[in-house]
Design a protein around this motif. Structure first.
Motif, PDB file in Angstrom:
ATOM      1  N   SER A  91      64.825  71.126  30.089  1.00 52.76           N
ATOM      2  CA  SER A  91      66.036  70.342  29.828  1.00 52.76           C
ATOM      3  C   SER A  91      66.060  69.863  28.382  1.00 52.76           C
ATOM      4  N   SER A  92      67.244  69.505  27.915  1.00 52.90           N
ATOM      5  CA  SER A  92      67.396  69.007  26.547  1.00 52.90           C
ATOM      6  C   SER A  92      66.554  67.761  26.308  1.00 52.90           C
ATOM      7  N   MET A  93      66.416  66.926  27.341  1.00 55.19           N
ATOM      8  CA  MET A  93      65.650  65.702  27.173  1.00 55.19           C
ATOM      9  C   MET A  93      64.157  65.975  27.061  1.00 55.19           C
ATOM     10  N   VAL A  94      63.632  66.780  27.976  1.00 50.93           N
ATOM     11  CA  VAL A  94      62.194  67.077  27.955  1.00 50.93           C
ATOM     12  C   VAL A  94      61.831  67.848  26.686  1.00 50.93           C
ATOM     13  N   VAL A  95      62.633  68.838  26.333  1.00 54.50           N
ATOM     14  CA  VAL A  95      62.358  69.637  25.135  1.00 54.50           C
ATOM     15  C   VAL A  95      62.438  68.774  23.880  1.00 54.50           C
ATOM     16  N   GLY A  96      63.456  67.886  23.813  1.00 55.39           N
ATOM     17  CA  GLY A  96      63.616  67.030  22.637  1.00 55.39           C
ATOM     18  C   GLY A  96      62.452  66.084  22.436  1.00 55.39           C
ATOM     19  N   ILE A  97      61.964  65.481  23.519  1.00 54.40           N
ATOM     20  CA  ILE A  97      60.835  64.555  23.406  1.00 54.40           C
ATOM     21  C   ILE A  97      59.554  65.310  23.053  1.00 54.40           C
ATOM     22  N   LYS A  98      59.415  66.526  23.584  1.00 56.19           N
ATOM     23  CA  LYS A  98      58.248  67.330  23.213  1.00 56.19           C
ATOM     24  C   LYS A  98      58.283  67.693  21.734  1.00 56.19           C
ATOM     25  N   ARG A  99      59.467  67.847  21.168  1.00 57.09           N
ATOM     26  CA  ARG A  99      59.571  68.122  19.729  1.00 57.09           C
ATOM     27  C   ARG A  99      58.921  66.989  18.930  1.00 57.09           C
ATOM     28  N   VAL A 100      59.111  65.759  19.392  1.00 56.50           N
ATOM     29  CA  VAL A 100      58.492  64.607  18.724  1.00 56.50           C
ATOM     30  C   VAL A 100      56.983  64.609  18.961  1.00 56.50           C
ATOM     31  N   ALA A 101      56.592  64.831  20.212  1.00 56.44           N
ATOM     32  CA  ALA A 101      55.160  64.807  20.551  1.00 56.44           C
ATOM     33  C   ALA A 101      54.374  65.859  19.777  1.00 56.44           C
ATOM     34  N   GLU A 102      55.000  67.005  19.535  1.00 55.93           N
ATOM     35  CA  GLU A 102      54.311  68.102  18.846  1.00 55.93           C
ATOM     36  C   GLU A 102      54.466  68.047  17.333  1.00 55.93           C
ATOM     37  N   GLY A 103      55.170  67.030  16.831  1.00 56.70           N
ATOM     38  CA  GLY A 103      55.293  66.853  15.396  1.00 56.70           C
ATOM     39  C   GLY A 103      56.399  67.643  14.733  1.00 56.70           C
ATOM     40  N   HIS A 104      57.265  68.291  15.514  1.00 52.44           N
ATOM     41  CA  HIS A 104      58.369  69.062  14.931  1.00 52.44           C
ATOM     42  C   HIS A 104      59.543  68.157  14.550  1.00 52.44           C
ATOM     43  N   ALA A 105      59.662  67.019  15.218  1.00 53.16           N
ATOM     44  CA  ALA A 105      60.723  66.047  14.925  1.00 53.16           C
ATOM     45  C   ALA A 105      60.089  64.665  14.795  1.00 53.16           C
ATOM     46  N   HIS A 106      60.757  63.784  14.058  1.00 49.66           N
ATOM     47  CA  HIS A 106      60.221  62.438  13.822  1.00 49.66           C
ATOM     48  C   HIS A 106      60.804  61.394  14.759  1.00 49.66           C
ATOM     49  N   GLY A 107      61.803  61.765  15.545  1.00 51.03           N
ATOM     50  CA  GLY A 107      62.398  60.842  16.482  1.00 51.03           C
ATOM     51  C   GLY A 107      63.351  61.580  17.402  1.00 51.03           C
ATOM     52  N   PHE A 108      63.636  60.979  18.553  1.00 46.47           N
ATOM     53  CA  PHE A 108      64.534  61.577  19.544  1.00 46.47           C
ATOM     54  C   PHE A 108      65.556  60.543  19.970  1.00 46.47           C
ATOM     55  N   VAL A 109      66.818  60.979  20.098  1.00 43.14           N
ATOM     56  CA  VAL A 109      67.917  60.099  20.513  1.00 43.14           C
ATOM     57  C   VAL A 109      68.630  60.723  21.700  1.00 43.14           C
TER      58      VAL A 109
END
Length: 346
Positions: A91-109
């Motif tokens: 899902s967009s939510m799980v994938v987006g938060i994983k982006r933060v956890a893995e260091g690909h993104a600095h924050g999720f909204v």
């Protein structure tokens, strides 16, 4: 440079509101910042094309600072968090938060399912050592200066020690994002005397006295709109999520009510009044950080407008640039040196 991931499929007005909000945010942010739209690629591309051909053509130049991350599943507002996490791992939510956890993104909204966002944040980002639960911290306007209230919905029931934890992480937030040098922390109760309140509040009051925060005692509901009590200004108010969420929903209703009343009495256009009372507009603050997790996860209202999403992105950016989550971890380590927890939730 910061890269913020936005849930393009989350919220009552998705995908238009989060996508439009992302475009507005990029138009106002420095050129080094980037936004990722997480969700169904075909849907996002169609909405982007429509917006950039129409009402948002003026910000078409920011398109190259916007990327799309494919996430085919959508967590609905009615989905139970545990079921959504197990059954909608893409899902967009799980994938987006994983982006933060893995260091690909600095924050999720996200303006999507709050329970699912909390659960996904706990699973992927983990809690700081020494914490048993996260808290949602929301900025409340007052007659003086804004105050931070937590928890406003993450935890219906809280133990006394968890309220102490909220005071510690709220102190760091107020220092990092509100520029309060020595934030004054109040415990929400039905009276200012230490013996007032339920058993949890009375025990929390005693523990807060030696918790290493600037605890000014109990505060009452009437103190919040004023922003101060008889012991001085208030910066942080601590309460359980049941009380905090009721308080938040009540606060959110005040602005529209005042605008309607004043416009009728004064014979003015409500839009004129709204401009002068924008501090009572929930969209002005955009979103609330989930405090205590090891990463920036911003929770927005389900009915968030593009302006609310834009402002939530700014909150995520400030949280990242201030190093807020790292500061929370350091403060907890300093205040609880005996802690040896791994940082996972219990």
């Amino acid at each position: 440079m910061a890269r913020i991931a936005v849930d393009a499929m989350g919220g009552d007005f998705a995908p238009r509101a989060p996508i439009a909000g992302a475009l507005h945010a990029l138009g106002a942010l420095a050129p080094e910042h980037h936004i990722e739209l997480v969700g169904q690629t075909a849907v996002i591309e169609a909405e982007l094309a429509a917006l950039l051909r129409g009402e948002l053509a003026v910000v078409a130049h920011v398109r190259d600072r916007l990327s799309i991350v494919e996430a085919p599943d959508v967590i609905e507002m009615t989905d139970k968090p545990s079921v959504a996490l197990r059954g909608k791992t893409h899902s967009s939510m799980v994938v987006g938060i994983k982006r933060v956890a893995e260091g690909h993104a600095h924050g999720f909204v996200s303006a999507g399912n709050t329970g699912a966002q909390m659960a996904a944040s706990l699973v992927s980002l983990k809690l700081h050592a020494g914490l048993t639960r996260p808290a949602i911290g929301t900025i409340f306007p007052t007659a003086k200066q804004p105050i931070l209230v937590l928890d406003v919905g993450a935890n219906v029931d809280c133990a006394p020690e968890e309220l102490v934890q909220f005071a510690r992480i709220g102190t760091v937030y107020a220092q990092a994002l509100l520029d309060r040098e020595n934030p004054a922390v109040g415990l929400l109760s039905i009276g200012e005397e230490p013996e007032k309140g339920n058993l949890v509040v009375k025990e929390a009051h005693q523990r807060l006295r030696g918790a290493g925060v600037n605890f000014i005692g109990n505060v009452e509901g009437r103190d919040l709109p004023r922003g101060f009590c008889d012991r001085g200004a208030i910066d942080v108010v601590v309460c359980d999520g049941f009380t905090g969420n009721i308080l938040l929903k009540f606060y959110e209703s005040i602005g529209p009510m005042l605008i309607g009343m004043v416009s009728k009495v004064a014979g003015l256009d409500p839009r004129e009044i709204a401009g002068s009372l924008k501090q009572l507009d929930v969209d002005e603050y955009g979103g609330a950080p989930l405090l205590g997790v090891r990463g920036v996860s911003i929770i927005s209202h389900g009915k968030s407008s593009p302006r609310a999403i834009k402002n939530a992105i700014h909150v995520a950016l400030r949280a990242h640039e201030s190093g807020m989550t790292d500061q929370i971890g350091r403060r907890l380590a300093e205040s609880m040196p005996q802690t040896t927890a791994s940082g996972t939730s219990s």
